[in-house]
Design an enzyme around this catalytic site. Structure first.
Site, mmCIF file in Angstrom:
data_model
loop_
_atom_site.group_PDB
_atom_site.id
_atom_site.type_symbol
_atom_site.label_atom_id
_atom_site.label_comp_id
_atom_site.label_asym_id
_atom_site.label_seq_id
_atom_site.Cartn_x
_atom_site.Cartn_y
_atom_site.Cartn_z
ATOM 1 N N HIS A 449 0.798 -1.159 0.014
ATOM 2 C CA HIS A 449 0.007 -0.105 0.054
ATOM 3 C C HIS A 449 0.724 1.176 0.156
ATOM 4 O O HIS A 449 0.762 2.240 -0.795
ATOM 5 C CB HIS A 449 -0.891 -0.119 1.205
ATOM 6 C CG HIS A 449 -1.960 1.143 1.319
ATOM 7 N ND1 HIS A 449 -1.511 2.308 1.869
ATOM 8 C CD2 HIS A 449 -3.137 1.379 0.884
ATOM 9 C CE1 HIS A 449 -2.393 3.135 1.971
ATOM 10 N NE2 HIS A 449 -3.418 2.698 1.245
ATOM 11 N N ARG A 557 -9.067 4.597 -8.942
ATOM 12 C CA ARG A 557 -9.442 3.536 -7.812
ATOM 13 C C ARG A 557 -10.321 4.517 -7.127
ATOM 14 O O ARG A 557 -10.012 5.540 -6.302
ATOM 15 C CB ARG A 557 -8.400 3.450 -7.296
ATOM 16 C CG ARG A 557 -7.486 2.421 -8.011
ATOM 17 C CD ARG A 557 -5.766 2.305 -7.582
ATOM 18 N NE ARG A 557 -5.356 3.447 -7.941
ATOM 19 C CZ ARG A 557 -3.913 3.441 -8.074
ATOM 20 N NH1 ARG A 557 -3.149 2.687 -7.904
ATOM 21 N NH2 ARG A 557 -3.345 4.750 -8.195
ATOM 22 N N GLU A 757 -8.627 -10.345 -12.129
ATOM 23 C CA GLU A 757 -7.527 -10.418 -11.387
ATOM 24 C C GLU A 757 -7.825 -11.730 -10.457
ATOM 25 O O GLU A 757 -6.961 -12.014 -9.402
ATOM 26 C CB GLU A 757 -7.584 -9.327 -10.358
ATOM 27 C CG GLU A 757 -9.112 -8.902 -9.920
ATOM 28 C CD GLU A 757 -9.065 -7.353 -9.162
ATOM 29 O OE1 GLU A 757 -7.977 -6.920 -8.636
ATOM 30 O OE2 GLU A 757 -10.225 -6.967 -8.921
ATOM 31 N N GLY A 778 -5.804 -6.902 -13.598
ATOM 32 C CA GLY A 778 -5.395 -6.212 -12.483
ATOM 33 C C GLY A 778 -4.294 -7.193 -11.803
ATOM 34 O O GLY A 778 -4.261 -8.213 -11.161
ATOM 35 N N ASP A 781 -3.183 -8.209 -7.948
ATOM 36 C CA ASP A 781 -3.999 -9.370 -7.409
ATOM 37 C C ASP A 781 -4.075 -10.629 -8.121
ATOM 38 O O ASP A 781 -3.956 -11.795 -7.535
ATOM 39 C CB ASP A 781 -5.420 -8.971 -7.246
ATOM 40 C CG ASP A 781 -5.623 -7.872 -5.963
ATOM 41 O OD1 ASP A 781 -4.990 -8.391 -4.874
ATOM 42 O OD2 ASP A 781 -6.384 -7.106 -5.837
ATOM 43 N N CYS A 842 -3.519 -2.972 -16.036
ATOM 44 C CA CYS A 842 -3.437 -1.832 -15.030
ATOM 45 C C CYS A 842 -2.628 -2.119 -13.880
ATOM 46 O O CYS A 842 -2.747 -3.260 -13.591
ATOM 47 C CB CYS A 842 -4.800 -1.176 -14.579
ATOM 48 S SG CYS A 842 -5.915 -2.215 -13.776
#
Length: 892
Positions: A449, A557, A757, A778, A781, A842
């Protein structure tokens, strides 16, 4: 003239028919230099056929003729007592690295000594005698070593060591040894054949014979090494003499202006070190400057790169001594040079695009450290690069502490640079990362993160698993620091990252002045059916992405819109509400916030695709994580919402939402199934923004992305709704149709798609494509779920896996082959169902040049990455496109 001897000058270039390997590397370089037509010193090469077989008697006549030719060009004569020409002999091997010594000052004998000293000074003459002696003693030492004569070899080595100490301890030989050049000749004469310092011709022949003998003994019977002989010139020889070293343009900024120094009356820059700082090369005088500029920029045109040039002016005559590629130069300098060459049609635009390593662009997108500014600072090295660059700031261990310190600093006019240091970051920490210079964390890695948010905001991020935080102190290896201490983060785009205790000096980038916009425009000119979009969650991100060349937004997002301080508690209220009525009030407030953000983003991205991903993050990321945040939320409920809620009630609601594995729990489209009102709010907000923008005659190509889709039924439900007994689920299409009717607007062309994902989604792509018009992969993930590796925890065991070569590289940076296989399978199955299915990737995988190449080969339409990575991806895509064109041309 012996055919194995080759003369060269600016007017006489050794012809191509001579086998290049016969000249050795240095010989080839000298001849190439001569071929440029510049004022280079003449010389001659005894090629590899003769260098190890020299017979002085046979060579003497040819040497005399060659030295006369050199004298006619240089204006000094070998052996002349008044103005002697001295020579250097270079052993020119075909090996890049050799152990052979430099051999200088042949022709310096008793009869020429006084004349040489009258031009260069007695102290300098003494020093040059010592250099002459040292070079030949090294030859003798090597011969004794090859003979196995360790006793005599040891004696010579002792003499060389004493000479080295003498030369290193003085500005000139006279000061350290207190002897004249003549005295040194007398001292060292016994080391050489009789008359060595009496006759310049015999001195040169003796030296060449000795060198040739060494080459014969030193496994050179394969005739691999040549001898290069050239006159010497000196920057301290007479009145108007100088030496200098410069770059063909500024090696940092790329400005087309010579950069370097020259030294009046100095043999070379090294000779002047510590005594004379020299002068700016641009102040050398108009006549010389014009000559040097012409030389420098002709070299740039020829070699198509920045060059470093060494020269000597001897008695008003300019001579080029050496030119080579500039090793220490910035990517900005390279870009400016290539754009200059392309602008003047010296190279094509394709050459300019292919010449830059995409990852080097990080240098001009982020600050870098002046190396000299950290030499005295305590350092810890290592860690995982989360976001590149360099950052300085006072360190704080919580968002609250950092924001409070920043507030105080700004109110008092003090330094407002800070670094957030925490084990990991969460939603409420985004506001601290946004205003900080960088973030130092211990958990996760490139896809953690903290790293993702830092890249989004152009901040520096370093993950240091060794970091231990206790209260208001931290320990990183042996580097200890406390809250409020200043630290420096150095996270280069390649190489080892470091943390320094203290403040370094930074070189701040200015992309607008770097040539980057022009390079981006040039790169985009080669792209036809492939685009680079940006991950952008705010109007600021969208505008920044456009400035870097993005062709739309590939990932907005929406959960990041709630991270702001004035929104996070509204979102928490919505999540923790125990009734639809309360949740509805919170959603109404959030809808206004999101509508305004969407409006600004869509307006900025006029006529470009904007992919809005509906809420995806696990709910635990938004909940309070410490006592301070919890109290802040309670205060919000009490003071703003006028609700009477106890701390125990809130904690109970938080506990009710807790999941054992939230990354695979109720997130993404699963939230929409459980709480359809959340997605409904977001969909209303984005379509309200869309129709408002369209009312202003601005067209936008909207894409609505549904995250964490597992099967086709999920996407069908969320996109088109469903009616079951006693319950209606309103889909995206129904919400848009109702809103359009209310506004009496014309239909908008928008697309609904799925974020692929999960392996199940990739395998079921054919079915999912029935209900989605685009796929967005994605890969963060997808990598986690394919490999079963947590992006936040893999650093704990990755060093062990790397040690045993169990995994190849960082799978959150370079796509794993099995992830690639699933992407390829999903594209194939999806397009069998829907041939016009748009596909993109992405996430930060999209900024890796190898991944970009893979996406283009697979036929994807775009990649999307953080705004600061857009130029990297664009350049990589242009290079891949050019590479494909060249490959196709070769097949034809």
């Amino acid at each position: 003239m012996d055919k194995r001897i080759h003369f060269f000058s600016r007017h006489d270039v050794i012809p191509p028919r001579t086998a290049p390997e016969l000249l050795g590397i240095r010989g080839r370089q000298a001849n190439q230099f001569a071929g440029l037509g510049f004022p280079v010193l003449p010389g001659f090469i005894l090629d590899a056929e003769i260098a190890s077989e020299i017979k002085p008697g046979l060579l003497k006549k040819d040497l005399a003729l060659l030295l006369e030719k050199c004298a006619g060009i240089v204006g000094k004569k070998y052996g002349d007592p008044q103005n002697p020409l001295l020579l250097k002999v270079v052993i020119s091997s075909n090996l890049v690295i050799t152990v052979y010594p430099a051999l200088h000052n042949f022709g310096l004998v008793k009869s020429t000594l006084e004349g040489f000293a009258s031009w260069a000074g007695g102290d300098f003459a003494a020093q040059e005698v010592l250099f002459l002696v040292r070079g030949l003693l090294k030859i003798k030492e090597r011969i004794k070593e090859l003979e196995g004569n360790s006793r005599e070899g040891g004696e010579i080595f002792s003499r060389i060591t004493a000479l080295d100490r003498l030369l290193a301890s003085q500005g000139s030989a006279r000061e350290g040894g207190k002897k004249t050049a003549a005295e040194y000749m007398d001292e060292y004469a016994p080391c050489f054949p009789e008359g060595f310092f009496d006759d310049p011709g015999e001195q040169l022949l003796t030296a060449l014979e000795e060198i040739s003998r060494m080459l014969r003994m030193d496994d050179q019977n394969d005739r691999d090494t040549a001898l290069l002989i050239q006159p010497m010139v000196y920057g301290n020889y007479g009145g108007d003499s100088s030496s200098g070293d410069f770059f063909s343009r500024n090696a940092v900024t790329g400005e087309k202006k010579l950069q370097g120094r020259f030294f009046r009356g100095k043999f070379n820059g090294a000779d002047a070190a510590g005594q004379d700082a020299g002068q700016d090369i641009n102040k050398i005088g108009p006549v010389y400057l014009e000559q040097l500029q012409k030389i420098a920029w002709t070299l740039e045109d020829k070699f198509k790169e920045l060059r470093q040039i060494r020269f000597v002016i001897e008695n008003k005559v300019l001579w080029l001594i050496d030119q080579r590629p500039a090793d220490q130069k910035s990517v900005q300098a390279d870009i400016k040079l290539l754009l200059d060459l392309a602008g003047r049609k010296v190279v094509g635009g394709d050459y300019a695009v292919k010449a830059i390593d995409p990852l080097r662009l990080n240098e001009i997108l982020h600050p870098v450290i002046y190396p000299s500014s950290v030499k005295d600072l305590k350092k810890w090295a290592g860690g995982i690069a989360g976001a590149p660059g360099a950052a300085i700031g006072r360190v704080y261990f919580s968002t609250e502490a950092l924001l409070e310190a920043r507030k105080n600093a700004l109110s008092r006019g003090k330094d407002g640079r800070f670094i957030l240091c925490a084990a990991a970051s969460f939603a409420e920490d985004v506001k601290a990362i946004e205003v900080s210079a960088g973030v130092l964390s211990s958990e996760g890695g490139y896809a953690a993160h903290a790293s993702v948010v830092a890249r989004q905001y152009g901040k520096v991020s370093l993950v240091a698993p060794e970091l231990k935080i206790k209260g208001k102190k931290a320990l990183l290896g042996e580097l200890a620091f406390a809250e409020g201490d200043c630290i420096t983060l150095d996270v280069p785009f390649n190489g080892e990252a470091a943390v320094y205790l203290g403040s370094a000096e930074l070189i701040e980038p200015d992309p607008r002045e770097s040539g980057l916009p022009e390079l981006v425009a040039l790169s985009k000119g080669f792209l036809k059916n492939f685009h680079v979009r940006a991950n952008a969650d705010t109007p600021r991100d969208a505008a920044l992405a456009l400035s870097f060349g993005a062709d739309g937004i590939g990932l907005c997002r929406t959960e990041h819109m709630f991270f702001k301080a004035d929104r996070i508690n509204v979102f928490r209220w919505m999540l923790l509400s125990d009734s639809k009525e309360e949740r509805g009030k919170a959603l109404a407030d959030l809808q206004v916030m999101q509508r305004n953000d969407f409006y600004d983003i869509l307006k900025i991205m006029a006529d470009k695709e904007v992919a809005v991903r509906l809420l995806d993050s696990p709910l635990h990321e938004f909940l309070p994580h410490n006592a301070g945040e919890l109290q802040g939320f309670l205060d919000y409920l009490t003071n703003v919402r006028k609700l009477k809620v106890s701390k125990a009630e809130v904690l109970a609601r938080i506990e009710a939402l807790r999941e054992f594995n939230p990354m695979l729990g109720r997130r993404g489209c699963r939230l929409a199934v459980s709480y359809p009102e959340i997605y409904a709010m977001q969909v209303k907000a984005v379509f309200e923004a869309l129709y408002k923008v369209r009312s202003e005659k601005i067209e936008v190509r909207l894409e609505i992305m549904v995250p964490l889709v597992m099967n086709a039924s999920e996407l069908k439900l969320i996109a088109y709704g469903k009616k079951i007994e006693g319950f209606d689920y309103t889909g995206i299409a129904d919400i848009e149709e109702t809103l359009r009717a209310e506004k009496k607007a014309k239909p908008a062309d928008y697309r609904i798609g799925a974020m692929i994902e999960l392996p199940a989604a990739a395998l079921g792509a054919g079915e999912i494509a029935k209900y989605g018009r685009f796929f967005s992969f994605g890969t963060n993930d997808l990598t986690q779920t394919v490999l079963g590796i947590s992006r936040d925890d893999f650093t704990a065991f990755m060093p062990d896996y790397t040690r045993f070569d169990l995994i190849n590289g960082n799978p959150f940076s370079a796509l794993d082959p099995r992830v690639k296989e699933l992407i390829a399978l999903a594209v194939e199955r999806g397009r069998l169902t829907r041939p016009d299915l748009a596909c993109g990737l992405c996430g930060e995988h999209g900024a890796n040049p190898d991944n970009v190449r893979f996406c283009m080969e697979l036929g994807l339409d775009y990649v999307s990455c953080s705004p600061y990575s857009v130029p990297i991806a664009l350049l990589a895509a242009a290079q891949a496109e050019l590479g494909r064109g060249e490959a196709a041309a070769r097949k034809i």
